[in-house]
Design a protein around this motif. Structure first.
Motif: not given
Length: 99
Positions: A61-65, A68-75, A78-84
């Motif tokens: 929600k806050k687009k923290i990644l 932090a990394f200065g690139i666009a991160v896909s939803a 985030y879903d993959e990270l949440y599952a892991y």
């Protein structure tokens, strides 16, 4: 005998210091892609995320990644990270620190 020093890392999502073994590393590769690094040794710029599924939802929600990394991160990432993170947390609860 001296007690062993426990390596600590800062959680990107909450800002707290936690033991490295209890965290997941997210790495930005040279190609500019984000990946989950289960070994903790992949080349690239890394950041650590605690085993907190709710923290990952808030990060999306806050687009923290992104900041932090200065690139666009896909939803999908985030879903993959949440599952892991959810899976690793469940494993740790079932099997303890050995998992």
């Amino acid at each position: 005998m001296k007690p062993r020093k426990i390596p600590m890392r800062k959680d990107l999502l909450s800002g707290t210091m936690q033991p490295k073994k209890e965290m997941i590393r997210v790495v930005k590769t040279k190609d500019g892609d984000l990946a989950i690094d289960p070994t903790g040794k992949q080349a690239g710029r890394g950041a650590y995320v605690a085993l907190d599924p709710d923290g990952v939802k808030n990060a999306a929600k806050k687009k923290i990644l992104e900041s932090a990394f200065g690139i666009a991160v896909s939803a999908e990432f985030y879903d993959e990270l949440y599952a892991y993170v959810d899976h690793q947390k469940a494993r740790r609860e079932l099997f303890g620190d050995k998992a």
